[in-house]
Design a protein around this motif. Structure first.
Motif, PDB file in Angstrom:
ATOM      1  N   LEU A 260      21.377   3.237   3.095  1.00  0.00           N
ATOM      2  CA  LEU A 260      20.242   4.152   2.968  1.00  0.00           C
ATOM      3  C   LEU A 260      19.142   3.545   2.099  1.00  0.00           C
ATOM      4  CD1 LEU A 260      22.078   7.583   2.557  1.00  0.00           C
ATOM      5  CD2 LEU A 260      20.871   6.733   4.565  1.00  0.00           C
ATOM      6  N   SER A 261      19.522   2.830   1.052  1.00  0.00           N
ATOM      7  CA  SER A 261      18.524   2.187   0.206  1.00  0.00           C
ATOM      8  C   SER A 261      17.758   1.123   0.993  1.00  0.00           C
ATOM      9  CB  SER A 261      19.197   1.553  -1.014  1.00  0.00           C
ATOM     10  OG  SER A 261      19.812   2.541  -1.820  1.00  0.00           O
ATOM     11  N   PHE A 262      18.453   0.346   1.806  1.00  0.00           N
ATOM     12  CA  PHE A 262      17.806  -0.676   2.628  1.00  0.00           C
ATOM     13  C   PHE A 262      16.815  -0.041   3.593  1.00  0.00           C
ATOM     14  CE2 PHE A 262      17.665  -3.197   6.547  1.00  0.00           C
ATOM     15  CZ  PHE A 262      17.209  -4.417   6.054  1.00  0.00           C
ATOM     16  N   VAL A 263      17.246   1.026   4.263  1.00  0.00           N
ATOM     17  CA  VAL A 263      16.353   1.724   5.191  1.00  0.00           C
ATOM     18  C   VAL A 263      15.126   2.258   4.459  1.00  0.00           C
ATOM     19  CG1 VAL A 263      16.124   3.755   6.683  1.00  0.00           C
ATOM     20  CG2 VAL A 263      18.166   2.320   6.829  1.00  0.00           C
ATOM     21  N   GLY A 264      15.333   2.852   3.290  1.00  0.00           N
ATOM     22  CA  GLY A 264      14.222   3.397   2.524  1.00  0.00           C
ATOM     23  C   GLY A 264      13.244   2.327   2.086  1.00  0.00           C
ATOM     24  N   VAL A 265      13.744   1.204   1.596  1.00  0.00           N
ATOM     25  CA  VAL A 265      12.880   0.117   1.121  1.00  0.00           C
ATOM     26  C   VAL A 265      12.052  -0.447   2.268  1.00  0.00           C
ATOM     27  CG1 VAL A 265      12.881  -2.247   0.249  1.00  0.00           C
ATOM     28  CG2 VAL A 265      14.304  -0.506  -0.853  1.00  0.00           C
ATOM     29  N   VAL A 266      12.713  -0.768   3.378  1.00  0.00           N
ATOM     30  CA  VAL A 266      12.003  -1.365   4.511  1.00  0.00           C
ATOM     31  C   VAL A 266      10.979  -0.394   5.090  1.00  0.00           C
ATOM     32  CG1 VAL A 266      12.261  -2.258   6.862  1.00  0.00           C
ATOM     33  CG2 VAL A 266      13.885  -2.941   5.077  1.00  0.00           C
ATOM     34  N   ALA A 267      11.378   0.857   5.305  1.00  0.00           N
ATOM     35  CA  ALA A 267      10.488   1.827   5.949  1.00  0.00           C
ATOM     36  C   ALA A 267       9.266   2.128   5.080  1.00  0.00           C
ATOM     37  CB  ALA A 267      11.258   3.102   6.258  1.00  0.00           C
ATOM     38  N   ILE A 268       9.491   2.450   3.812  1.00  0.00           N
ATOM     39  CA  ILE A 268       8.367   2.834   2.951  1.00  0.00           C
ATOM     40  C   ILE A 268       7.447   1.650   2.671  1.00  0.00           C
ATOM     41  CG2 ILE A 268       7.781   3.633   0.625  1.00  0.00           C
ATOM     42  CD1 ILE A 268      10.208   5.484   0.783  1.00  0.00           C
ATOM     43  N   THR A 269       8.027   0.471   2.455  1.00  0.00           N
ATOM     44  CA  THR A 269       7.189  -0.712   2.227  1.00  0.00           C
ATOM     45  C   THR A 269       6.323  -1.005   3.448  1.00  0.00           C
ATOM     46  OG1 THR A 269       8.859  -1.654   0.752  1.00  0.00           O
ATOM     47  CG2 THR A 269       7.185  -3.147   1.598  1.00  0.00           C
ATOM     48  N   ALA A 270       6.914  -0.916   4.637  1.00  0.00           N
ATOM     49  CA  ALA A 270       6.161  -1.203   5.862  1.00  0.00           C
ATOM     50  C   ALA A 270       5.060  -0.176   6.101  1.00  0.00           C
ATOM     51  CB  ALA A 270       7.117  -1.243   7.052  1.00  0.00           C
ATOM     52  N   ILE A 271       5.372   1.111   5.902  1.00  0.00           N
ATOM     53  CA  ILE A 271       4.391   2.161   6.171  1.00  0.00           C
ATOM     54  C   ILE A 271       3.248   2.128   5.165  1.00  0.00           C
ATOM     55  CG2 ILE A 271       4.054   4.675   6.247  1.00  0.00           C
ATOM     56  CD1 ILE A 271       6.952   4.887   7.266  1.00  0.00           C
ATOM     57  N   GLU A 272       3.567   1.883   3.894  1.00  0.00           N
ATOM     58  CA  GLU A 272       2.552   1.939   2.841  1.00  0.00           C
ATOM     59  C   GLU A 272       1.882   0.592   2.558  1.00  0.00           C
ATOM     60  OE1 GLU A 272       1.589   4.785   1.476  1.00  0.00           O
ATOM     61  OE2 GLU A 272       3.078   5.870   2.664  1.00  0.00           O
ATOM     62  N   TRP A 273       2.268  -0.460   3.261  1.00  0.00           N
ATOM     63  CA  TRP A 273       1.794  -1.807   2.962  1.00  0.00           C
ATOM     64  C   TRP A 273       0.268  -1.902   2.911  1.00  0.00           C
ATOM     65  CZ3 TRP A 273       4.473  -5.912   1.256  1.00  0.00           C
ATOM     66  CH2 TRP A 273       3.843  -7.166   1.266  1.00  0.00           C
ATOM     67  N   SER A 274      -0.401  -1.251   3.857  1.00  0.00           N
ATOM     68  CA  SER A 274      -1.864  -1.353   3.928  1.00  0.00           C
ATOM     69  C   SER A 274      -2.570  -0.097   3.446  1.00  0.00           C
ATOM     70  CB  SER A 274      -2.286  -1.666   5.373  1.00  0.00           C
ATOM     71  OG  SER A 274      -1.707  -2.879   5.815  1.00  0.00           O
ATOM     72  N   ASN A 275      -1.847   0.842   2.886  1.00  0.00           N
ATOM     73  CA  ASN A 275      -2.445   2.084   2.397  1.00  0.00           C
ATOM     74  C   ASN A 275      -3.195   1.793   1.090  1.00  0.00           C
ATOM     75  OD1 ASN A 275      -3.105   4.609   1.401  1.00  0.00           O
ATOM     76  ND2 ASN A 275      -1.108   5.520   1.869  1.00  0.00           N
ATOM     77  N   PRO A 276      -4.528   1.905   1.099  1.00  0.00           N
ATOM     78  CA  PRO A 276      -5.297   1.554  -0.103  1.00  0.00           C
ATOM     79  C   PRO A 276      -5.036   2.470  -1.290  1.00  0.00           C
ATOM     80  CG  PRO A 276      -6.710   2.626   1.505  1.00  0.00           C
ATOM     81  CD  PRO A 276      -5.398   2.398   2.189  1.00  0.00           C
ATOM     82  N   ASP A 277      -4.445   3.623  -1.047  1.00  0.00           N
ATOM     83  CA  ASP A 277      -4.182   4.564  -2.134  1.00  0.00           C
ATOM     84  C   ASP A 277      -2.791   4.393  -2.748  1.00  0.00           C
ATOM     85  OD1 ASP A 277      -6.693   5.885  -1.892  1.00  0.00           O
ATOM     86  OD2 ASP A 277      -5.935   6.940  -0.126  1.00  0.00           O
ATOM     87  N   THR A 278      -1.967   3.512  -2.166  1.00  0.00           N
ATOM     88  CA  THR A 278      -0.620   3.294  -2.711  1.00  0.00           C
ATOM     89  C   THR A 278      -0.367   1.805  -2.959  1.00  0.00           C
ATOM     90  OG1 THR A 278       0.292   3.329  -0.448  1.00  0.00           O
ATOM     91  CG2 THR A 278       0.338   5.396  -1.693  1.00  0.00           C
ATOM     92  N   LEU A 279       0.110   1.080  -1.936  1.00  0.00           N
ATOM     93  CA  LEU A 279       0.436  -0.332  -2.109  1.00  0.00           C
ATOM     94  C   LEU A 279      -0.707  -1.269  -1.742  1.00  0.00           C
ATOM     95  CD1 LEU A 279       4.052  -0.496  -0.559  1.00  0.00           C
ATOM     96  CD2 LEU A 279       3.387   0.078  -2.887  1.00  0.00           C
TER      97      LEU A 279
END
Length: 468
Positions: A260-279
């Motif tokens: 579950l930690s692996f899924v969470g890390v990969v999913a959130i990092t990928a989704i937020e990678w280009s979000n200027p308000d987060t990552l």
């Protein structure tokens, strides 16, 4: 001779057996889960009174009952949701009270959950060995002492190591005075290991989003606290060479937690990678550090190093699921626990395959465990659903924010999209109930179900309804 115990008549061989049987039939012995609820309730009330004192607030004025109750509940239940800004509102005395409540809440949960697990295992084990014997011996004093000492020693070792690492970073990297660095290190170490999520910065850990020297020690502490004492104890035994085989519980917990930690890390990092308000505004290294941190923190740690309110709705939904599942049993993490999630997945897979028995980690799973896991999970779903509907009716916020708040409270996570302080008092009371139920509910509910297990003396005719 035959004596009456409660509503039943039971045979006893001697006066000693009579005394032993009477002890087992005391309300506290028969329903140990009630003691957990009562104990946490008392600590909660004491914490509320202390936080209401004028000396607890930086302004020197008394804190309102709801604000003090909310903060005390969040601290005792190691959640981290707040209705006032922790570093600016509370005085040194108030912060010390918070730290004490977090420590008592974390140690209490780990100790009591471990003892209840030991009681359940001992009772069910003796029942299988003795067949028709209905009542069994209580946990021995040696077992209780070993569990309590082990929990306290493990907690302090992890907290001291984490505090040392954080103190060094605050002193060297951020030029904090020695006393202040130690205070910051100890507070955040205790908060991290107990999965509380309280921080002494208004932005929580946002200012340290790209700093691995702050993020890694905190992640290590809340992962160890979230795995649970039984798993930590087993890891130590393997490291020392005193064990040669992993138990089913440890294998399920470690495997599911990691997946579950692996899924969470990969999913959130990928989704937020280009979000200027987060990552999006961080460098590559900073994005990886913050992405890993936010993929791990839904295990109920509650810290945040980016603005959660600015995260993509998909990230919020993934975080909701991870928060609801939570961490390991008999630890400082909340949620329905990774073991419950894994067992339900195993039951579903068995049904899809058409097998008649559920096998996990090389062992057959008792049918009673299926029902207990299903009951705990559905009870959690029902509680979150009802609370979300109520919050939608009495607050002005939308579904994404309200659902996130409800799941965070039930899972004792502490992350928020920023609406907690703006909720009306009635809604804050709902969150208080959710935090308390989410902290003591799954533990007491699951243990009560296990301890109530008994053989039915008759059965009814079988009939199959249409499913699906």
């Amino acid at each position: 001779m035959i004596v009456r115990l409660g509503s039943r008549w039971r045979p006893v061989a001697s006066a000693r057996d009579l005394l032993s049987t009477r002890r087992q039939h005391r309300p506290g012995a028969k329903h140990p889960a009630r003691l957990i609820v009562a104990g946490f309730g008392v600590v909660l009330l004491v914490g509320t009174v202390l936080l209401m004192l004028p000396v607890a607030a930086e302004s020197g004025e008394a804190t309102s009952f709801v604000a003090a109750l909310f903060t005390a509940t969040s601290a005792v239940c190691v959640t981290g949701l707040v209705v006032v800004d922790t570093p600016t509102y509370w005085s040194a005395f108030g912060e010390a009270v918070l730290l004490a409540l977090i420590q008592v809440g974390g140690l209490g949960i780990m100790t009591l959950a471990s003892l209840l697990g030991l009681l359940v295992a001992r009772r069910l084990g003796l029942r299988l060995q003795r067949g028709a014997q209905e009542e069994t011996k209580s946990v021995g004093l040696g077992s209780v002492r070993r569990v309590v000492v082990g929990v306290i020693a493990t907690s302090f070792v992890v907290e001291i190591a984490t505090a040392a690492a954080l103190t060094a970073r605050f002193a060297i990297g951020y030029h904090e005075p020695a006393g202040r660095a130690v205070y910051l290190g100890v507070f955040h170490a205790v908060s991290a290991f107990n999965n509380a999520g309280f921080a002494l910065y208004t932005d929580n850990l946002v200012r340290f989003a790209a700093d691995p020297w702050i993020n890694v020690p905190i992640m290590g502490a809340f992962v160890l606290g979230g795995l649970g004492f039984p798993v930590l104890f087993e890891i130590v035994r393997h490291v020392r060479g005193r064990a040669h085989r992993w138990s089913m519980h440890a294998r399920i917990t470690l495997t599911t937690y990691a997946a579950l930690s692996f899924v969470g890390v990969v999913a959130i990092t990928a989704i937020e990678w280009s979000n200027p308000d987060t990552l999006g505004t961080l460098g590559v290294g900073g994005r990886l550090v913050a992405g890993i941190f936010h993929g791990m923190t839904p295990r109920t740690a509650g810290f945040n190093s980016v603005d959660v309110g600015e995260m993509h709705p998909a990230s919020l939904m993934i975080t909701d699921i991870l928060m609801f599942v939570g961490g390991g049993s008999a630890g400082t993490a909340g949620g329905i626990k990774v073991t419950t999630f894994a067992l339900l997945a195993a039951v579903m897979l068995t049904e899809v395959r058409g097998d008649t028995h559920v096998h996990v980690a090389g062992r057959k799973l008792p049918a009673a465990v299926h029902r207990q896991a299903l009951t705990v999970a559905l009870a959690g779903v029902g509680l979150v659903f009802v609370a979300t509907v109520v919050l939608l009716l009495i607050s002005p916020f939308g579904l994404d924010a309200v659902l996130f708040e409800s799941v965070s409270a039930f899972g004792t996570v502490g992350m928020s999209t920023g609406i907690t302080a703006d909720l009306p008092e009635a809604a804050q009371l709902v969150i208080i109930v959710l935090m308390f139920a989410g902290r003591v509910g799954p533990i007491t509910f699951a243990s009560a179900l296990a301890l109530r297990e008994r053989e039915r003396r008759y059965d009814l005719p079988e009939e199959r309804p249409i499913v699906g």
